[in-house]
Motif scaffolding. Sequence first.
Motif, PDB file in Angstrom:
ATOM      1  N   GLU A 129       0.860  -1.266  -0.016  1.00 18.16           N
ATOM      2  CA  GLU A 129       0.041  -0.084   0.172  1.00 18.16           C
ATOM      3  C   GLU A 129       0.874   1.143   0.099  1.00 18.16           C
ATOM      4  O   GLU A 129       0.658   2.240  -0.658  1.00 18.16           O
ATOM      5  N   GLU A 130       1.881   1.284   0.681  1.00 23.36           N
ATOM      6  CA  GLU A 130       2.696   2.504   0.834  1.00 23.36           C
ATOM      7  C   GLU A 130       3.385   2.518  -0.674  1.00 23.36           C
ATOM      8  O   GLU A 130       3.614   3.760  -1.152  1.00 23.36           O
ATOM      9  N   LEU A 131       3.954   1.388  -1.142  1.00 21.68           N
ATOM     10  CA  LEU A 131       4.625   1.660  -2.495  1.00 21.68           C
ATOM     11  C   LEU A 131       3.666   2.225  -3.478  1.00 21.68           C
ATOM     12  O   LEU A 131       3.909   3.006  -4.652  1.00 21.68           O
ATOM     13  N   ARG A 132       2.151   1.721  -3.361  1.00 18.74           N
ATOM     14  CA  ARG A 132       1.352   1.994  -4.292  1.00 18.74           C
ATOM     15  C   ARG A 132       0.887   3.287  -4.243  1.00 18.74           C
ATOM     16  O   ARG A 132       0.752   4.374  -5.086  1.00 18.74           O
ATOM     17  N   GLN A 133       0.734   4.160  -3.200  1.00 19.26           N
ATOM     18  CA  GLN A 133       0.475   5.408  -2.774  1.00 19.26           C
ATOM     19  C   GLN A 133       1.673   6.135  -3.174  1.00 19.26           C
ATOM     20  O   GLN A 133       1.821   7.308  -3.757  1.00 19.26           O
ATOM     21  N   THR A 134       3.087   5.834  -2.948  1.00 18.70           N
ATOM     22  CA  THR A 134       3.994   6.540  -3.550  1.00 18.70           C
ATOM     23  C   THR A 134       4.107   6.478  -4.984  1.00 18.70           C
ATOM     24  O   THR A 134       4.428   7.823  -5.554  1.00 18.70           O
ATOM     25  N   LYS A 135       3.767   5.720  -5.726  1.00 22.13           N
ATOM     26  CA  LYS A 135       3.688   5.733  -7.154  1.00 22.13           C
ATOM     27  C   LYS A 135       2.572   6.703  -7.625  1.00 22.13           C
ATOM     28  O   LYS A 135       2.595   7.159  -8.418  1.00 22.13           O
ATOM     29  N   ALA A 136       1.322   6.584  -6.766  1.00 17.43           N
ATOM     30  CA  ALA A 136       0.239   7.577  -7.187  1.00 17.43           C
ATOM     31  C   ALA A 136       0.560   9.009  -7.113  1.00 17.43           C
ATOM     32  O   ALA A 136       0.274   9.712  -7.641  1.00 17.43           O
ATOM     33  N   THR A 137       1.377   9.275  -6.069  1.00 14.19           N
ATOM     34  CA  THR A 137       1.582  10.657  -5.840  1.00 14.19           C
ATOM     35  C   THR A 137       2.819  11.280  -6.469  1.00 14.19           C
ATOM     36  O   THR A 137       3.133  12.397  -6.658  1.00 14.19           O
ATOM     37  N   ALA A 138       3.689  10.083  -7.280  1.00 12.50           N
ATOM     38  CA  ALA A 138       4.919  10.600  -8.146  1.00 12.50           C
ATOM     39  C   ALA A 138       4.428  11.048  -9.409  1.00 12.50           C
ATOM     40  O   ALA A 138       3.616  10.946  -9.996  1.00 12.50           O
TER      41      ALA A 138
END
Length: 113
Positions: A104-113
Amino acid sequence: MKTLGKKIRLLRHQKGWSQEDVAKRLDISIPAFSKIETGITDINLSRLEQIADLFEMSVVQLLTFNDAEGELKYANELETVNKKLMDRETEVIDLQKKVIELFEELRQTKATA
């Protein structure tokens, strides 16, 4: 005779011996010993004495051996193993949660990048 076979099997397990080990010590084939343990073959007195000697007990001790003590030992071992299994299952669940959180952290990081 099936009860005697169960007692012999329990004693063999307590010693950590295989059927092959005992068969060699008794100078008989593995199938012949297996038939003794399963109660298919009746044991003559000389064989009974040989088996009792192998387990370092008298014939009377062998015939009256109380396998409840052995069953209690195995029940305690089973309880210990079950507890370890439950502990490992808890660890696996915790690790699965951690993997999900990291994903989930990785997904959120990709979504905000």
